[in-house]
Scaffold this motif. Structure first.
Motif, short mmCIF file in Angstrom:
data_model
loop_
_atom_site.label_atom_id
_atom_site.label_comp_id
_atom_site.label_asym_id
_atom_site.label_seq_id
_atom_site.Cartn_x
_atom_site.Cartn_y
_atom_site.Cartn_z
N VAL A 11 0.83 -1.21 0.00
CA VAL A 11 0.00 0.00 0.00
C VAL A 11 0.86 1.26 0.00
N PHE A 12 2.03 1.18 0.62
CA PHE A 12 2.97 2.31 0.67
C PHE A 12 3.46 2.67 -0.73
N THR A 13 3.91 1.67 -1.49
CA THR A 13 4.43 1.95 -2.83
C THR A 13 3.31 2.30 -3.81
N LYS A 14 2.10 1.75 -3.61
CA LYS A 14 0.98 2.14 -4.46
C LYS A 14 0.62 3.62 -4.22
N ALA A 15 0.74 4.07 -2.98
CA ALA A 15 0.49 5.49 -2.69
C ALA A 15 1.52 6.36 -3.40
N MET A 16 2.78 5.95 -3.38
CA MET A 16 3.83 6.70 -4.09
C MET A 16 3.57 6.72 -5.60
N GLY A 17 3.08 5.61 -6.12
CA GLY A 17 2.75 5.54 -7.55
C GLY A 17 1.69 6.55 -7.93
N GLU A 18 0.69 6.70 -7.07
CA GLU A 18 -0.36 7.71 -7.32
C GLU A 18 0.21 9.12 -7.33
N VAL A 19 1.11 9.39 -6.39
CA VAL A 19 1.72 10.73 -6.31
C VAL A 19 2.47 11.03 -7.60
N LEU A 20 3.26 10.06 -8.06
CA LEU A 20 4.05 10.25 -9.28
C LEU A 20 3.15 10.44 -10.49
N LEU A 21 2.05 9.70 -10.54
CA LEU A 21 1.08 9.85 -11.63
C LEU A 21 0.53 11.27 -11.67
N GLY A 22 0.20 11.81 -10.50
CA GLY A 22 -0.33 13.18 -10.43
C GLY A 22 0.69 14.21 -10.89
N GLN A 23 1.96 13.95 -10.64
CA GLN A 23 3.01 14.90 -11.01
C GLN A 23 3.36 14.85 -12.49
N LEU A 24 3.27 13.66 -13.09
CA LEU A 24 3.78 13.47 -14.46
C LEU A 24 2.71 13.41 -15.54
N ARG A 25 1.44 13.46 -15.18
CA ARG A 25 0.37 13.21 -16.15
C ARG A 25 0.19 14.33 -17.17
N GLY A 26 0.65 15.54 -16.85
CA GLY A 26 0.42 16.66 -17.78
C GLY A 26 -1.06 16.92 -17.93
N ASP A 27 -1.54 17.02 -19.19
CA ASP A 27 -2.98 17.26 -19.40
C ASP A 27 -3.72 16.00 -19.84
N ILE A 28 -3.07 14.83 -19.63
CA ILE A 28 -3.71 13.55 -19.97
C ILE A 28 -4.88 13.29 -19.03
N PRO A 29 -6.07 12.94 -19.54
CA PRO A 29 -7.18 12.58 -18.66
C PRO A 29 -6.84 11.31 -17.87
N VAL A 30 -6.87 11.41 -16.56
CA VAL A 30 -6.47 10.29 -15.69
C VAL A 30 -7.62 9.93 -14.75
N VAL A 31 -7.89 8.63 -14.65
CA VAL A 31 -8.82 8.12 -13.65
C VAL A 31 -8.05 7.14 -12.77
N ILE A 32 -8.12 7.35 -11.46
CA ILE A 32 -7.52 6.42 -10.50
C ILE A 32 -8.65 5.62 -9.87
N MET A 33 -8.65 4.32 -10.12
CA MET A 33 -9.67 3.45 -9.53
C MET A 33 -9.05 2.76 -8.32
N ARG A 34 -9.69 2.94 -7.16
CA ARG A 34 -9.18 2.35 -5.92
C ARG A 34 -10.17 1.29 -5.39
N PRO A 35 -9.99 0.04 -5.77
CA PRO A 35 -10.85 -1.00 -5.20
C PRO A 35 -10.40 -1.34 -3.78
N SER A 36 -11.31 -1.91 -2.98
CA SER A 36 -10.91 -2.45 -1.68
C SER A 36 -10.45 -3.88 -1.92
#
Length: 507
Positions: free
Chosen positions: A254-279
């Motif tokens: 869960v720690f590294t998945k959280a970091m992955g989300e942060v990086l996605l937010g920083q690098l996405r530019g103007d690409i439409p992004v959806v983050i799906m978080r299942p339990s």
């Protein structure tokens, strides 16, 4: 404001599209690929990026691990003798890996040709081991996102990047947990700042130190080499857990998945992004194969242990809610979200595909469903005799479980250790076996305990808004149902999920 949708608009969206999917050999990836191919046979291409040495190996892996599974039975029946030809026309296996620059694809022309064609990217690839190596988890769950973002920005026709994360990136907080992005530097422990680059440097430094220590050893035989590898593996696992807990997360996944989300937010530019978080994702509820599943989930440990009657107790408060969601509902939500946010430049939307707010299920519902299933369907041993179904004891706190383990194992171990010393190691094998078992169980409690006593509740207001745009008037519309309120948990566990666990996990 989201536009109204129905099955026809979702199915129509995928017509003529070229889709790149990572993690297609995993549980959720297979369900997505099958669903798109089944509802929209006119999809242009589905590219599956899989780890393989070359293209023929990638193709063989996709065939064996994806296409040949029981999950594709309905599609196989639909196309009859033309099934394999249909698959070859639509599915393209790519030998690569998101842990590398350019996705590990062999040639630049191949990458450029792919970039020109791709309309949608779906990133499901992840290492989900709670206690995995820190270096490996960073490579896949963090750097993999970085490499995929770099590729996405080269795709001139890209309309959507769907990233599958986990609801537990929020950590194990109490109360209502909102669908919101994780900010750069944000951590779960007050007074700490999470610097991803610093974490990557730390791993490199630790590995360098381990290599230096190993190189100073004169042993170069196979046993010594194996021991060095084992030392590095253990060190990387311990480092991951240590760093996760330093910043307030319970495990490396869960720690590294959280970091992955942060990086996605920083690098996405103007690409439409959806983050799906299942339990916790459970077996398929509706189609194409109710009960089908792959890989053991946290709650399935209870079912398997109960089925084999080798688990007399379990760590859980039966009154606590376990947030679970069937895999097909997650995929339905993913497909609807792709359509809803396609070509929304600069969009970043987070969705919780969860059940704890709309339709909570307690551990007691699972336990009672299991009891009923096994009483109605008693197991038969190799000798032909019925195996009696026993009751199970649950420890409502970790403290009580620790006390149980002390009296059951720790004190007997200490006595056995003294006897062992007096008898010059006569009982050393017995002592070592019991000690290993004790340490293993305590490790499981340490890693999985937070799930058993999770007191959070995942808000899904964003996903509810998306649900409200969906017309549910025809049987075809219901094929894209992702409303947890429609689930009768008792019926689902008793008639679908538990039989699925027994068939696909216990075999």
């Amino acid at each position: 404001m989201l536009d109204a949708m129905d099955a026809a608009s979702i199915i129509g969206y995928f017509k003529g599209k070229s889709i790149l999917v990572t993690g297609a050999t995993g549980f959720l990836g297979k369900i997505l690929v099958e669903k798109i191919m089944r509802v929209q046979p006119d999809v242009h291409k589905i590219y599956l990026l899989v780890r393989a040495s070359d293209e023929p190996s990638a193709k063989q892996r996709v065939q064996q691990e994806v296409i040949d599974t029981e999950l594709f039975g309905l599609l196989r029946e639909k196309h009859g003798k033309g099934f394999q030809q249909f698959v070859e026309e639509k599915v393209v296996a790519l030998a690569g890996d998101i842990i590398y620059d350019n996705l590990g694809l062999e040639t630049l022309p191949m990458l450029e040709a792919l970039a020109k064609e791709i309309d949608v990217i779906v990133n499901i690839a992840a290492t989900t081991n709670f206690y995995g190596r820190y270096d490996v988890s960073l490579d896949v769950n963090v750097m993999g996102v970085k490499h995929l973002c770099h590729f996405a920005r080269q795709c001139a026709n890209l309309k959507m990047l769907m990233h599958v994360s986990t609801a537990f990136v929020s950590g194990f907080r109490e109360g209502l947990i909102l669908e919101k992005p994780i900010n750069p530097g944000e951590s779960l422990r007050e007074g700490t700042y999470l610097d991803i680059d610093a974490e990557l440097r730390l791993v490199r430094e630790v590995k360098k130190e381990l290599a230096a220590m190993n190189s100073s050893s004169s042993d170069d035989d196979d046993a010594a080499h194996t021991n060095k590898k084992k030392t590095e593996r253990t060190a990387m696992k311990e480092l991951g857990l240590q760093r996760a807990r330093h910043f307030g997360w319970s495990n490396t996944y869960v720690f590294t998945k959280a970091m992955g989300e942060v990086l996605l937010g920083q690098l996405r530019g103007d690409i439409p992004v959806v983050i799906m978080r299942p339990s916790i994702i459970t077996s398929i509820r509706e189609d194409p194969v109710p009960g089908w599943m792959q890989g053991t989930r946290t709650i399935d440990t209870l079912i398997i242990g109960y089925a084999k009657q080798n688990l007399s107790c379990f760590l859980a408060d039966l009154n606590f809610v376990m947030d679970v969601i069937p895999g097909d509902m997650v995929v339905n939500a993913m497909m609807a979200a792709m359509v809803a946010h396609s070509e929304e430049k600069g969009a970043q939307v987070v969705y919780h595909s969860t059940s704890s707010l709309r339709n909570p299920a307690t551990y007691n519902v699972l336990y009672q469903s299991g009891r009923r299933h096994f009483y109605e369907n008693p197991r038969v041993g190799k000798d032909g005799k019925v195996i009696p179904t026993r009751e199970m004891y649950f420890f409502p706190t970790i403290a009580r479980f620790h006390l149980y383990m002390i009296f059951t194992y720790k004190i007997p171990l200490e006595i056995l250790h003294l006897v062992n010393l007096l008898l010059c190691g006569f009982f050393s094998r017995l002592y070592n076996d019991l000690n290993r078992k004790y340490k293993f169980v305590m490790h499981l409690v340490d890693v999985y305990g937070p799930f058993a006593f999770f007191k959070g509740c995942f808000d899904d207001m964003n996903l509810e808004r998306l649900r409200l745009t969906m017309a549910m008037k025809t049987p075809e519309d219901c094929m894209f149902n992702f409303d947890p309120k429609t689930i009768d948990w008792d019926e689902y566990f008793t008639r679908i999920h538990i039989p699925g666990v027994l068939k696909y996990l216990c075999k």
